[in-house]
Every structure is written in structure tokens, then in C-alpha cells.
Design a protein around this motif. Structure first.
Motif, PDB file in Angstrom:
ATOM      1  N   GLN A   1       0.822  -1.110   0.064  1.00 56.11           N
ATOM      2  CA  GLN A   1      -0.061  -0.060   0.053  1.00 56.11           C
ATOM      3  C   GLN A   1       0.955   1.173   0.028  1.00 56.11           C
ATOM      4  O   GLN A   1       0.492   2.298  -0.689  1.00 56.11           O
ATOM      5  N   GLU A   2       1.953   1.412   0.773  1.00 58.27           N
ATOM      6  CA  GLU A   2       2.878   2.335   0.886  1.00 58.27           C
ATOM      7  C   GLU A   2       3.610   2.528  -0.474  1.00 58.27           C
ATOM      8  O   GLU A   2       3.784   3.638  -1.149  1.00 58.27           O
TER       9      GLU A   2
ATOM     10  N   THR B   1       2.222   1.685  -3.424  1.00 58.94           N
ATOM     11  CA  THR B   1       1.304   2.446  -4.628  1.00 58.94           C
ATOM     12  C   THR B   1       0.799   3.596  -4.441  1.00 58.94           C
ATOM     13  O   THR B   1       0.299   4.226  -5.298  1.00 58.94           O
ATOM     14  N   LYS B   2       1.043   4.037  -2.983  1.00 67.25           N
ATOM     15  CA  LYS B   2       0.775   5.738  -2.900  1.00 67.25           C
ATOM     16  C   LYS B   2       1.242   6.829  -3.963  1.00 67.25           C
ATOM     17  O   LYS B   2       0.631   7.489  -4.150  1.00 67.25           O
ATOM     18  N   PRO B   3       2.654   6.566  -4.124  1.00 65.72           N
ATOM     19  CA  PRO B   3       3.066   7.825  -4.854  1.00 65.72           C
ATOM     20  C   PRO B   3       2.530   7.490  -6.374  1.00 65.72           C
ATOM     21  O   PRO B   3       2.526   8.381  -7.075  1.00 65.72           O
TER      22      PRO B   3
ATOM     23  N   ILE C   1      -0.466   6.304  -7.238  1.00 62.43           N
ATOM     24  CA  ILE C   1      -1.763   7.087  -7.405  1.00 62.43           C
ATOM     25  C   ILE C   1      -1.681   8.573  -7.241  1.00 62.43           C
ATOM     26  O   ILE C   1      -2.392   9.165  -7.964  1.00 62.43           O
ATOM     27  N   ARG C   2      -0.649   8.933  -6.435  1.00 65.58           N
ATOM     28  CA  ARG C   2      -0.804  10.460  -6.405  1.00 65.58           C
ATOM     29  C   ARG C   2      -0.107  11.129  -7.612  1.00 65.58           C
ATOM     30  O   ARG C   2      -0.578  12.036  -8.212  1.00 65.58           O
ATOM     31  N   ASN C   3       0.664  10.490  -8.371  1.00 70.05           N
ATOM     32  CA  ASN C   3       1.316  10.907  -9.741  1.00 70.05           C
ATOM     33  C   ASN C   3       0.079  10.816 -10.702  1.00 70.05           C
ATOM     34  O   ASN C   3       0.184  11.580 -11.490  1.00 70.05           O
ATOM     35  N   LYS C   4      -0.489   9.707 -10.747  1.00 66.71           N
ATOM     36  CA  LYS C   4      -1.874   9.650 -11.787  1.00 66.71           C
ATOM     37  C   LYS C   4      -2.709  10.892 -11.332  1.00 66.71           C
ATOM     38  O   LYS C   4      -3.348  11.248 -12.207  1.00 66.71           O
ATOM     39  N   ARG C   5      -2.897  10.953 -10.198  1.00 68.45           N
ATOM     40  CA  ARG C   5      -4.159  12.056  -9.824  1.00 68.45           C
ATOM     41  C   ARG C   5      -3.587  13.411 -10.206  1.00 68.45           C
ATOM     42  O   ARG C   5      -4.349  14.017 -10.924  1.00 68.45           O
ATOM     43  N   LYS C   6      -2.153  13.342 -10.090  1.00 69.40           N
ATOM     44  CA  LYS C   6      -1.685  14.996 -10.617  1.00 69.40           C
ATOM     45  C   LYS C   6      -1.723  14.971 -12.055  1.00 69.40           C
ATOM     46  O   LYS C   6      -1.900  16.041 -12.764  1.00 69.40           O
TER      47      LYS C   6
ATOM     48  N   GLN D   1      -5.325  15.946 -13.398  1.00 71.17           N
ATOM     49  CA  GLN D   1      -5.516  17.062 -13.024  1.00 71.17           C
ATOM     50  C   GLN D   1      -4.713  18.034 -13.982  1.00 71.17           C
ATOM     51  O   GLN D   1      -5.347  19.195 -14.324  1.00 71.17           O
TER      52      GLN D   1
END
Length: 298
Positions: free
Chosen positions: A6-7, A9-11, A13-18, A21
Motif C-alpha cells: 500500500q505504501e 502504491t501511494k506515490p 496514485i498521487r502521480n496519476k491524480r496529478k 489534474q
């Protein structure tokens, strides 16, 4: 083990979200820019027989001569240049440009039945140029284009001694001059006014109202100048090491970035601390990262 996955995959997910956006922001502003251009054309310029430069100007002339919809010419005349742009600049630019041109073409078609807001050609040239320039500037700022002449100019620049700016200027003068034969020479002169205003608004939209300036100061009193800029302007400074080419002496260079509105105050600070200091000020198109944010001053 599950926590570790999970730790990790967090980066991602953040990169995909950015990334999403950024893409959404680009699409939104290219859409708005293309709508602005359509409004400037159909509500102000075209009803008053005033043209813009580039493919837009050619499209307006051809639409007037043939009676066909302006949007058709805007879209299909730009298609060959989109292919060139894809090869020369990249697919992101090409797709952004295709989207912008499509929105502009549809927008002009939908707005064509809407009556003009003014029949005064000077008002139409001024306000049409402002709205058109804002729209084109928004599209360029977010990675697209609404006209193929810039791509032609880039290709010409590679094979001739003419710069991109010179080629664009020559093409647009020819197109705007052609308006004199089609619409009359008074309309050609109004077209020049609209083109000039749009050109200035494009720069203003791309660079923003708070244009940034880079400042280089060489002085024996560098520390005092740096401290004063920090205290009275709230801007951070960087001290760089330099060497005089003629004397070979070590020099300290004060570097900082300010806004256009702070330029006069900075010059007065340098004049007060060291009237003989070397001062160079340049324009910066964009500033990112670092500590450019202004500190509070009292």
C-alpha cells in the motif's frame, strides 16, 4: 507485507491524480480559449468585415467569397499543419491543437446567427482583438495552437535565413493586405488594429499581468544590498561567485527575481546602498519552484 504494498502504491496514485489534474486543466483552458476566439470572430470581427492574420484571416476571406461556413475553412485548412505539428513538435501539441481548432470551428458555426454587438468598426477591432488575443494566449499557454502559420514558419526557419517571427510577420502582412482587395482598404486598416491588439493581448495572457524580472547586481556592498532587498521587498536573494575577466578579481553577484511592479523600488535600493553598482534587469517568461513567494514586509 500488505502495508508495504500500500505504501508503494501511494506515490503512483498521487502521480496519476496529478497527471489527470494537469490534463483536465489543459483541456478546460484550451476549450475556454477556443470559445473566446469564436466569440471575438463571430460577435465582433467577421460581421464588421475585419480579419485576423494567419489561417483565420484566410478562412474569413474564403468564407466571404464562397458563402460557406467559416468553421469549415478553419478546421480543414488547419488539418495539414496539424500533421506537420505532430511530426515536428509532438503528439501532445498536435492533439491539443486539434481539440482547440475543433472547438473554435464549432463555436463559430453556432455563434454565426448571433448578431454583432456593435456596428462601429473601431469598437469591433478593439474589443474583438482583445477577446481574440486572450483566447489565443490561453490556448498557447496550455500547449496548443489555433493557427498553422507558426508551424510553417518553424519549417521555413530551418531551410532559410528568415526567423520564425519574420516569416509570420510576412505571411500576416500579405493576408491582411489581401483584405484591402476583398473588403476595402479601410477594413484592412481596421484589421491591422485588431491584429496588433490581439498580438499584445496574447503576450499579456501568456506572461501574466505580474511579469517577472531577473536581477543581477555586482557590488562590493553585496551583503548590505541583499539584506535590504530581503527586508524592504520581502524577496529572497542568492549570492553567486563570479570573476572579473579583465581584472581577475573575485566578485559576488546578487541574484533575485522580482515582479515588474517592484522594479523601481529595487533600483532605488541599489542606488541608495551603492550608486556605482552594476545592475542588469531581464524579463522572465515563467517562474516555478524555489522560494519566489514574497515574504511579508512592514
Amino acid at each position: 507485507m500488505l502495508v508495504d504494498v500500500q505504501e508503494q502504491t501511494k506515490p503512483l496514485i498521487r502521480n496519476k491524480r496529478k497527471a489527470f489534474q494537469r490534463t483536465a486543466k489543459r483541456v478546460l483552458f484550451i476549450f475556454l480559449g477556443a470559445v473566446f476566439v469564436a466569440v471575438g470572430l463571430e460577435i465582433f470581427l467577421v460581421p464588421n468585415r475585419i480579419i485576423d492574420g494567419g489561417i483565420v484571416g484566410i478562412s474569413i476571406i474564403l468564407s466571404h467569397l464562397t458563402g460557406w461556413t467559416l468553421g469549415l475553412f478553419l478546421f480543414f485548412l488547419n488539418l495539414p499543419f496539424l500533421l506537420l505539428g505532430y511530426k515536428q513538435i509532438g503528439k501532445t501539441f498536435a492533439f491539443s491543437t486539434l481539440f482547440g481548432v475543433a472547438v473554435m470551428s464549432v463555436g463559430t458555426t453556432l455563434l454565426h446567427p448571433v448578431p454583432s454587438l456593435t456596428e462601429d468598426p473601431l469598437l469591433a477591432a478593439v474589443f474583438g482583438g482583445i477577446i481574440l488575443g486572450i483566447g489565443v494566449g490561453m490556448v498557447i499557454r496550455y500547449g496548443g495552437s489555433l493557427d498553422g502559420t507558426e508551424i510553417v514558419a518553424i519549417l521555413v526557419n530551418k531551410k532559410t535565413p528568415f526567423s520564425v517571427g519574420e516569416t509570420v510577420m510576412f505571411l500576416n502582412l500579405f493576408i491582411l493586405g489581401s483584405a484591402g482587395f476583398v473588403f476595402g482598404w479601410d477594413r484592412a486598416m481596421y484589421s491591422l488594429i485588431a491584429y496588433y491588439i490581439a498580438f499584445k493581448m496574447i503576450d499579456l495572457t501568456i506572461e501574466g499581468f505580474e511579469e517577472s524580472k531577473s536581477v543581477w547586481i555586482i557590488s562590493e556592498n553585496y551583503k548590505e544590498i541583499g539584506d535590504t532587498i530581503l527586508a524592504r521587498l520581502g524577496r529572497g536573494v542568492t549570492y553567486l561567485n563570479g570573476e572579473g575577466a579583465y581584472t581577475g578579481d573575485d566578485k559576488k553577484v546578487v541574484f533575485c527575481v522580482i515582479t515588474r511592479l517592484e522594479e523601481a523600488k529595487l533600483k532605488s535600493i541599489v542606488e541608495e546602498v551603492d550608486p556605482s553598482a552594476f545592475l542588469a534587469v531581464g524579463t522572465i517568461a515563467e517562474v516555478r519552484g524555489g522560494r519566489f513567494k514574497k515574504r511579508d514586509i512592514h
